[in-house]
Every structure is written in structure tokens, then in C-alpha cells.
Write a protein that holds these residues in place. Structure first.
Motif, PDB file in Angstrom:
ATOM      1  N   GLY A  39      31.274 -27.929  14.930  1.00 45.75           N
ATOM      2  CA  GLY A  39      32.696 -27.843  14.577  1.00 45.75           C
ATOM      3  C   GLY A  39      32.908 -27.099  13.274  1.00 45.75           C
ATOM      4  O   GLY A  39      33.850 -26.310  13.143  1.00 45.75           O
ATOM      5  N   LEU A  40      32.032 -27.327  12.305  1.00 44.69           N
ATOM      6  CA  LEU A  40      32.142 -26.618  11.034  1.00 44.69           C
ATOM      7  C   LEU A  40      31.940 -25.121  11.221  1.00 44.69           C
ATOM      8  O   LEU A  40      32.664 -24.299  10.635  1.00 44.69           O
ATOM      9  N   ALA A  68      42.238 -24.988  13.079  1.00 44.53           N
ATOM     10  CA  ALA A  68      41.266 -25.301  12.023  1.00 44.53           C
ATOM     11  C   ALA A  68      41.560 -26.666  11.405  1.00 44.53           C
ATOM     12  O   ALA A  68      40.642 -27.451  11.151  1.00 44.53           O
ATOM     13  N   LEU A  69      42.829 -26.983  11.216  1.00 49.19           N
ATOM     14  CA  LEU A  69      43.189 -28.286  10.654  1.00 49.19           C
ATOM     15  C   LEU A  69      42.815 -29.435  11.589  1.00 49.19           C
ATOM     16  O   LEU A  69      42.345 -30.481  11.149  1.00 49.19           O
ATOM     17  N   ILE A  72      39.034 -29.867  11.465  1.00 54.29           N
ATOM     18  CA  ILE A  72      38.588 -30.494  10.219  1.00 54.29           C
ATOM     19  C   ILE A  72      38.605 -32.014  10.354  1.00 54.29           C
ATOM     20  O   ILE A  72      37.713 -32.702   9.861  1.00 54.29           O
ATOM     21  N   LEU A  73      39.612 -32.536  11.056  1.00 52.25           N
ATOM     22  CA  LEU A  73      39.670 -33.983  11.273  1.00 52.25           C
ATOM     23  C   LEU A  73      38.452 -34.469  12.058  1.00 52.25           C
ATOM     24  O   LEU A  73      37.846 -35.484  11.719  1.00 52.25           O
ATOM     25  N   TYR A  74      38.095 -33.734  13.107  1.00 54.43           N
ATOM     26  CA  TYR A  74      36.937 -34.117  13.920  1.00 54.43           C
ATOM     27  C   TYR A  74      35.647 -34.037  13.109  1.00 54.43           C
ATOM     28  O   TYR A  74      34.826 -34.953  13.132  1.00 54.43           O
TER      29      TYR A  74
END
Length: 181
Positions: A39-40, A68-69, A72-74
Motif C-alpha cells: 500500500g505504501l 492516496a488518503l 494511508i488509512l489502510y
């Protein structure tokens, strides 16, 4: 001269956890770690594409920032849950080391119970918040707003499971082996 009871306890505490929950949680934590790293990398790619579109193509894609936001949570929440299992979270180890063994074990149990309660609060509140926005859609993505709360609930479930694993290991005199070993 060493006390044989202390030596037995030290050997016992170093034994890896063999519980069923440990055998389940280890691959789950490893998968969570791989998903977070993936994910990153996807976030970096999306942000690069957004910057490329804005400054080279002079036409910034509208969906990149929102995606992207969400990612970032995941990444952060699943990564934080894995950190709980692998003892990578913020702790006061320097204070625990100074405590006698029996008191240290009790304090560690209390810490894991409190972390599990925090995980339960994450699950409950994430579920309530997700249900309250279930029909709303994220602008420019078309996904339902609930996708922002899925990682909160999933991370909470993982944190509870990982905390229970640590509690069982402490009660059995075992140690949870980090999933990256």
C-alpha cells in the motif's frame, strides 16, 4: 551463583509461543505487513503520478489525492496492528525492566488488556461511524464512504487478537515471536 528457579523462569519465558492463536496470528501479521508495504508503494506511485500530471502534463488527475488518503488509512492502521503483535508500538520498556519479574508480568498483562480494550473501542466506533456514512460516496472516486472505516474495524479486530495472543503467552510463560523473524 544463580538461583535455579530464576534460571528456569528465564528459560521458560524465552520459549516461543505455540498456541493455536500464535499459529494463526503469525501469518496474518506477516500478510498485514506485506499489504502495508505494498500500500505504501502504491501511495508513492499515486502521488508521483499526481505530481507528474500537475507539473508535466499540466492536467492533474482529480482522483489521486482522495485515493492516496484512503490508502494511508489502510497502511497506517494495519501497520499499527502488526506493530502491536510484534511489540513495535511505543512502550515504557525502560521502566518495566526495573520492576521485579512478578510485578513486571502483572504490569505487562494490564498493558495488553488495556490495548485489547482500545482495540474493542476501535471496532465499535469504526462500525458506528461506518454505518452512519454508508450511503455517502467519496468525491472523485465513487467508493462508498464506509471504505474509510473498514481499516479502523479490521485494525481493531487484529489488535484484540494480537493482545489476547500476548496475554496467553504471558500466562503460559512463553514469548510471542515477531512475524518478521
Amino acid at each position: 551463583m544463580t538461583d535455579p528457579h530464576v534460571a528456569d523462569h528465564e528459560q521458560e519465558a524465552g520459549r516461543p509461543s505455540t498456541s493455536l492463536l500464535s499459529r494463526i496470528n503469525a501469518p496474518v501479521a506477516r500478510a498485514g505487513m506485506y499489504l502495508s508495504v505494498t500500500g505504501l508503494l502504491i501511495i508513492v506511485t499515486i502521488v508521483f503520478y499526481q505530481v507528474f500530471g500537475r507539473y508535466v502534463l499540466n492536467s492533474s488527475p482529480t482522483w489521486t489525492e482522495n485515493l492516496a488518503l484512503v490508502l494511508i488509512l489502510y497502511v497506517t492502521l494495519i501497520g499499527a496492528a502488526v506493530g502491536v503483535r510484534d511489540a513495535g508500538h511505543i512502550g515504557m520498556d525502560s521502566l518495566l525492566v526495573m520492576l521485579p519479574d512478578r510485578l513486571r508480568e502483572k504490569v505487562e498483562l494490564v498493558i495488553h488488556v488495556l490495548v485489547a480494550l482500545f482495540g474493542i473501542a476501535m471496532v465499535y466506533n469504526g462500525w458506528i461511524l461506518g454505518a452512519s456514512v454508508g450511503t455517502v460516496h467519496i468525491p472523485n472516486l465513487g467508493f462508498p464512504e464506509v471504505v474509510r472505516y473498514v481499516p479502523l474495524v479490521a485494525s481493531g479486530v487484529l489488535i484484540v487478537s494480537f493482545s489476547i495472543e500476548h496475554i496467553i503467552a504471558l500466562l503460559r510463560g512463553e514469548e510471542v515471536v515477531p512475524s518478521w523473524n
